[in-house]
Motif scaffolding. Structure first.
Motif, mmCIF file in Angstrom:
data_model
loop_
_atom_site.group_PDB
_atom_site.id
_atom_site.type_symbol
_atom_site.label_atom_id
_atom_site.label_comp_id
_atom_site.label_asym_id
_atom_site.label_seq_id
_atom_site.Cartn_x
_atom_site.Cartn_y
_atom_site.Cartn_z
ATOM 1 N N SER A 178 0.835 -1.197 0.000
ATOM 2 C CA SER A 178 0.000 0.000 0.000
ATOM 3 C C SER A 178 0.871 1.249 0.000
ATOM 4 O O SER A 178 2.099 1.176 0.073
ATOM 5 C CB SER A 178 -0.912 -0.009 1.227
ATOM 6 N N GLU A 179 0.214 2.408 -0.048
ATOM 7 C CA GLU A 179 0.946 3.675 -0.051
ATOM 8 C C GLU A 179 1.695 3.899 1.259
ATOM 9 O O GLU A 179 2.728 4.550 1.281
ATOM 10 C CB GLU A 179 -0.016 4.836 -0.286
ATOM 11 N N GLN A 180 1.158 3.347 2.340
ATOM 12 C CA GLN A 180 1.825 3.491 3.633
ATOM 13 C C GLN A 180 2.960 2.500 3.817
ATOM 14 O O GLN A 180 3.683 2.568 4.794
ATOM 15 C CB GLN A 180 0.828 3.305 4.788
ATOM 16 N N GLY A 181 3.093 1.551 2.905
ATOM 17 C CA GLY A 181 4.154 0.561 3.008
ATOM 18 C C GLY A 181 3.695 -0.755 3.607
ATOM 19 O O GLY A 181 4.515 -1.624 3.913
ATOM 20 N N LEU A 192 13.522 -2.014 0.325
ATOM 21 C CA LEU A 192 12.212 -1.395 0.555
ATOM 22 C C LEU A 192 12.202 -0.765 1.940
ATOM 23 O O LEU A 192 12.812 -1.305 2.864
ATOM 24 C CB LEU A 192 11.109 -2.462 0.531
ATOM 25 N N PRO A 193 11.513 0.346 2.112
ATOM 26 C CA PRO A 193 11.387 0.910 3.464
ATOM 27 C C PRO A 193 10.348 0.123 4.265
ATOM 28 O O PRO A 193 9.421 -0.449 3.708
ATOM 29 C CB PRO A 193 10.905 2.337 3.209
ATOM 30 N N PHE A 194 10.521 0.085 5.568
ATOM 31 C CA PHE A 194 9.537 -0.574 6.416
ATOM 32 C C PHE A 194 8.244 0.233 6.452
ATOM 33 O O PHE A 194 7.159 -0.312 6.396
ATOM 34 C CB PHE A 194 10.081 -0.746 7.838
ATOM 35 N N ILE A 195 8.359 1.566 6.536
ATOM 36 C CA ILE A 195 7.199 2.444 6.585
ATOM 37 C C ILE A 195 7.450 3.611 5.637
ATOM 38 O O ILE A 195 8.568 4.122 5.576
ATOM 39 C CB ILE A 195 6.964 2.998 8.003
ATOM 40 N N ASN A 196 6.407 4.012 4.928
ATOM 41 C CA ASN A 196 6.519 5.162 4.043
ATOM 42 C C ASN A 196 5.917 6.360 4.749
ATOM 43 O O ASN A 196 4.710 6.521 4.797
ATOM 44 C CB ASN A 196 5.793 4.880 2.720
ATOM 45 N N ASN A 197 6.764 7.214 5.326
ATOM 46 C CA ASN A 197 6.298 8.351 6.119
ATOM 47 C C ASN A 197 6.509 9.683 5.432
ATOM 48 O O ASN A 197 6.506 10.713 6.089
ATOM 49 C CB ASN A 197 7.030 8.392 7.464
#
Length: 115
Positions: A55-58, A89-94
């Motif tokens: 998702s967009e949030q990761g 990949l990032p864990f969270i997309n902030n």
């Protein structure tokens, strides 16, 4: 027992008026293509494939949303986790949250300076 002596049981199905009481209307459905083709390899290095299931949030999207089989979902999940550990990949997309908090911090700072 003779049929004439059974007044209440006139047919074999006394409670159903017709053979198919609840007929669904025939609708034409377009069959969706599977999200993973037979030639696609599910691997942590295949970023184009993996990014479709995040998702967009990761977050990893659910199997129902992805329309994957159980085996494919497990392989995708493992590939995403491996890519995160190897920092592909990032864990969270902030990014959006960081921009919002930065802009609110600026306005708060301005308010305190004006007073």
């Amino acid at each position: 027992m003779d049929k004439s002596k059974r007044p209440f049981l006139k047919s074999k199905r006394p409670f159903l008026k017709s053979k198919r009481p609840f007929l669904k209307s025939k609708r034409s459905f377009r069959r969706r293509l599977p999200p993973i083709q037979s030639g696609d390899q599910i691997d942590y290095r295949n970023m184009g494939l993996i990014s479709r299931f995040i998702s967009e949030q990761g977050k990893i999207l659910s199997r129902r949303v992805n329309r994957l089989t159980l085996k494919q979902q497990r392989l995708i999940t493992l590939a995403i986790k491996q890519a995160r550990i190897l920092s592909s990949l990032p864990f969270i997309n902030n990014e959006n949250q960081f921009e919002r908090s930065e802009s609110t911090a600026r306005t708060i700072g301005r308010r305190t300076r004006k007073r």
